[in-house]
Design an enzyme around this catalytic site. Structure first.
Site, PDB file in Angstrom:
ATOM      1  N   TYR A 175      27.403  58.915  41.219  1.00  0.00           N
ATOM      2  CA  TYR A 175      26.955  60.098  41.944  1.00  0.00           C
ATOM      3  C   TYR A 175      28.165  60.935  42.375  1.00  0.00           C
ATOM      4  CZ  TYR A 175      22.401  57.829  41.844  1.00  0.00           C
ATOM      5  OH  TYR A 175      21.233  57.243  41.423  1.00  0.00           O
ATOM      6  N   ARG A 315      15.927  43.747  44.459  1.00  0.00           N
ATOM      7  CA  ARG A 315      14.756  43.243  43.729  1.00  0.00           C
ATOM      8  C   ARG A 315      14.201  41.955  44.331  1.00  0.00           C
ATOM      9  NH1 ARG A 315      17.289  43.178  37.839  1.00  0.00           N
ATOM     10  NH2 ARG A 315      19.100  42.631  39.100  1.00  0.00           N
ATOM     11  N   CYS A 336      12.156  36.900  42.120  1.00  0.00           N
ATOM     12  CA  CYS A 336      12.350  38.012  41.188  1.00  0.00           C
ATOM     13  C   CYS A 336      12.803  37.425  39.855  1.00  0.00           C
ATOM     14  CB  CYS A 336      13.418  38.956  41.724  1.00  0.00           C
ATOM     15  SG  CYS A 336      14.049  40.144  40.506  1.00  0.00           S
ATOM     16  N   CYS A 339      13.012  41.332  35.446  1.00  0.00           N
ATOM     17  CA  CYS A 339      12.388  41.981  34.285  1.00  0.00           C
ATOM     18  C   CYS A 339      12.672  43.476  34.263  1.00  0.00           C
ATOM     19  CB  CYS A 339      10.885  41.745  34.301  1.00  0.00           C
ATOM     20  SG  CYS A 339      10.035  42.535  35.689  1.00  0.00           S
ATOM     21  N   CYS A 342      10.428  47.447  37.785  1.00  0.00           N
ATOM     22  CA  CYS A 342      10.510  48.340  38.943  1.00  0.00           C
ATOM     23  C   CYS A 342      11.414  49.536  38.664  1.00  0.00           C
ATOM     24  CB  CYS A 342      10.980  47.567  40.172  1.00  0.00           C
ATOM     25  SG  CYS A 342      12.490  46.597  39.944  1.00  0.00           S
ATOM     26  N   CYS A 354       5.739  45.811  40.897  1.00  0.00           N
ATOM     27  CA  CYS A 354       6.536  44.605  40.689  1.00  0.00           C
ATOM     28  C   CYS A 354       5.736  43.669  39.794  1.00  0.00           C
ATOM     29  CB  CYS A 354       6.840  43.915  42.023  1.00  0.00           C
ATOM     30  SG  CYS A 354       7.729  42.341  41.870  1.00  0.00           S
ATOM     31  N   ALA A 386      -2.569  36.057  35.309  1.00  0.00           N
ATOM     32  CA  ALA A 386      -3.805  36.474  35.973  1.00  0.00           C
ATOM     33  C   ALA A 386      -4.533  35.285  36.585  1.00  0.00           C
ATOM     34  CB  ALA A 386      -4.707  37.206  34.978  1.00  0.00           C
ATOM     35  N   GLU A 405      -6.651  24.858  31.934  1.00  0.00           N
ATOM     36  CA  GLU A 405      -5.726  25.473  30.973  1.00  0.00           C
ATOM     37  C   GLU A 405      -5.696  24.622  29.711  1.00  0.00           C
ATOM     38  OE1 GLU A 405      -3.290  27.273  28.605  1.00  0.00           O
ATOM     39  OE2 GLU A 405      -3.929  28.254  30.475  1.00  0.00           O
ATOM     40  N   GLN A 413       0.871  33.071  27.911  1.00  0.00           N
ATOM     41  CA  GLN A 413       1.852  33.774  27.091  1.00  0.00           C
ATOM     42  C   GLN A 413       3.162  34.026  27.847  1.00  0.00           C
ATOM     43  OE1 GLN A 413       0.276  37.139  24.907  1.00  0.00           O
ATOM     44  NE2 GLN A 413      -1.759  36.218  24.900  1.00  0.00           N
TER      45      GLN A 413
END
Length: 646
Positions: A175, A315, A336, A339, A342, A354, A386, A405, A413
């Site tokens: 910056y 994160r 965290c 990945c 975010c 997230c 999920a 499962e 996955q």
């Protein structure tokens, strides 16, 4: 397990402030502000939640001090007196939770964009930043430079009037202040060619206005790209900076042309900047450090070893706002996994999410665990993200939960992705879920292919199908499909890579390139074929910042883009590309990554089915599972379908 008696929990003084521990919530952009730069309810609640979670000092994101320094539509501002009211509300909310609050003062310089700010950017020299849009900045003259110095002073005044405890001058990440420091972006021949002069003037002006507030300085220990400041050159500049004007130094790294150093990928080691931070001990100021610190053990070791006085977490606290509280009580925080969803979502202009924490950005709704009026029996089929989050939410609500499962391990996955070179951190969230569900008393049955009889066995009130998606193999008339396999099935088989063996990966989405990268890392060779004109267009730049250059530069990888496979023969493939038909040698296995379709095996057997959500990426799966658990409140026998995607 982390011991709660560590040095991280010890108080620490920074100028006039006493921090209750050694954990600081970093300045992290979030897209939670109004377009005029004022903070909204979502922003206040987000930071207050991190304060309630135990952070000692909660920092806002980089806040622009003048309109032409604005870099994002929903960035926080300190550019006008209109922001004071919101800042005051934010300060009170953080203080109520026992933490202190800091504001990071910034001007984007050449990284700002006219389409965002409405003004042409300004900079020490007319050097555009292609990564940020490529606007040509106006070169500042001396009067304009001093006007910018005054803008930093005025921003400091606003923070002081709002009750902020600390202001941090942003001298990092490419910056404006960093642009004056670097030979890549400061080509001047007048007095402002001095790389330390502008920073010194800003620090003097900020210190004069700070009064009772602490003053910090954030720096990039290395700039990153060729021709930029390395560690020694940065230290040389800092030895000429008026560090007597600051109370603390916070060490980060990188610039826009080396973004991997600003927000590091998961492949890089945790705490990788700690050695750079130690060098800043010579200035006799308290030192903090950022950079891939997301485990309690690493954070404790950094402070205990003397590399830094505190750790600056972004994160990690985004993923779990209660990180400090859990660490001090000996619990494991939700990890965290680096990945970088975010940071990649910043460009969308929407509030950033997230992958592992579906509650991020929703703190203002005050959605705590919901207790149901009567105990319910819940059966969940599928232990991907999920299913795991749905199980956790139902258990927190007081339900009796059974989770089935088919595989012998949790994760679906996501577990397959965790085995790849690109995602070394992914397994951490699965281990966390395993511990959480066990502690909550969820009955987990692995290696069980749950059919309708098994589901009915427990007489559940609610059934959640989180059975995921399966790979899609397009029809190719006349092709030899015996050697064609979906990448997910291939990963499940865990077949060894044969050194020097050639594999064809059909698909240049995120999954396809990750598998290709893993194959070559283990000694194989790859022909990578995709219909897109770039690699992994389905994800943001940060998510592929290492893997794409690695593939393109590897002589063992042949990349064919904008190509459509017409036929797969015994030892070759036929493809259409740029209006021509080509035949390429392609011996061995053809791995297909062409998206997923819903796994509907059980749906036809169910008595009642709610409208399906559809197929979603792995980054949204946990959120979908959690929301499914929250919205199911009535109706025994209801079947709710949640499909994990990629």
């Amino acid at each position: 397990m982390y011991s709660e008696a560590g040095v991280l929990s010890e108080p620490f003084s920074v100028g006039p402030l006493v921090l209750r521990n050694r954990i600081v919530s970093a300045p992290m952009e979030r897209n939670y502000c109004h377009t005029d730069g004022t903070v909204d309810e979502r922003y206040v609640a987000y930071l207050a939640k991190r304060a309630a979670g135990g952070a000692a000092l909660v920092a806002t994101e980089a806040a622009y001090v003048r309109q032409d320094g604005k870099g994002r539509h929903r960035q926080m501002g300190t550019h006008d007196d209109a922001v004071i009211t919101g800042l005051s509300r934010l300060a009170r909310a953080v203080h109520r939770e026992g933490a202190l609050v800091a504001v990071e003062l910034n001007h984007g310089g050449r990284t700002s964009q006219a389409k965002v700010s409405g003004l042409q950017p300004v900079a020490p020299s007319p050097v555009p930043c292609d990564v940020a849009g490529g606007d040509l900045p106006i070169e500042l003259d001396t009067d304009e430079i001093y006007a910018l110095v005054e803008a930093f002073a005025e921003a400091t005044r606003r923070c002081r009037e709002a009750g902020i405890d600390m202001v941090t001058v942003h001298g990092a990440h490419g910056y404006l202040i960093h642009q004056f420091m670097s030979p890549r972006t400061n080509w001047r021949e007048d007095e402002w060619a001095d790389p330390a002069l502008f920073m010194n003037e800003v620090l003097r002006a900020v210190r004069d206005e700070a009064d009772h507030m602490a003053v910090g300085l954030r720096i990039s220990a290395i700039e990153g790209p060729p021709g930029g400041l390395d560690a020694d050159a940065t230290l040389a500049v800092m030895r000429r900076v008026r560090l007597d004007l600051v109370d603390a130094i916070d060490v980060s790294a990188g610039c826009y042309e080396a973004r991997e150093w600003i927000v590091q990928p998961g492949e890089w080691p945790q705490g990788l900047l700690r050695g750079y931070a130690r060098c800043y001990r010579e200035f006799g100021r308290p030192v903090g450090v950022a950079g891939r610190i997301n485990s309690p053990e690493v954070a404790e070791d950094i402070v205990a070893s003397g590399d830094a006085d505190w750790v600056t977490l972004a994160r990690a606290l985004h993923a779990d706002p209660d990180w400090p509280r859990k660490v001090f009580s000996g619990e494991q925080p939700r990890p965290c996994i680096a990945c970088n969803l975010c940071i990649d979502e910043l460009g969308s202009g929407e509030p950033i999410p997230c992958t592992v924490n579906p509650e991020v950005g929703l703190e203002y709704l005050d959605r705590g665990p919901r207790r149901i009026r009567r105990p319910r029996r819940v059966t969940i089929v599928g232990a991907g993200p999920a299913g795991l989050e749905a199980a956790r939410k139902f258990a927190l609500a007081g339900c009796d939960v059974r989770l089935y499962e088919r595989a012998t391990e949790l994760g679906g996955q996501f577990l397959l992705a965790a085995r790849l070179r690109e995602y070394p951190e992914y397994g951490r969230i699965l281990r966390w879920y395993d511990g959480e569900l066990a502690a909550l008393g969820v009955c987990m049955q692995l290696g069980v292919d749950a059919g309708v009889d098994l589901i009915d066995e427990g007489s559940p009130d609610v059934v959640v199908l989180a059975t995921g998606g399966r790979g899609h193999v397009p029809e190719l008339p006349g092709s030899d499909l015996r050697r064609v396999v979906d990448v997910r099935d291939w990963l499940r088989a865990q077949e060894p890579i044969l050194p020097g063996h050639r594999y064809t990966v059909w698909g240049t989405d995120r999954e396809g390139i990750a598998v290709a990268d893993d194959i070559v890392a283990r000694g194989g060779r790859v022909l990578l074929v995709g219909g897109t004109d770039e690699l992994a267009p389905d994800v943001g730049a940060r998510a592929k910042i290492l893997v794409v250059p690695r593939l393109l530069d590897n002589p063992d990888v042949e990349v064919e883009l904008s190509a459509r496979i017409l036929e797969i023969r015994q030892e070759e493939i036929v493809l259409a590309q740029h209006g021509a038909v080509r035949v390429l040698p392609a011996p061995g296995t053809v791995l297909v990554s062409q998206g997923v379709q819903a796994n509907t095996t059980l749906l036809g057997l169910c008595r009642e089915i709610a409208p399906p959500f559809g197929v979603y990426t792995i980054g949204d799966a946990a959120g979908r599972g959690g929301r499914a658990a929250e919205c199911i409140a009535d109706g025994a026998g209801l079947v709710h379908r949640v499909v994990d995607g990629r």
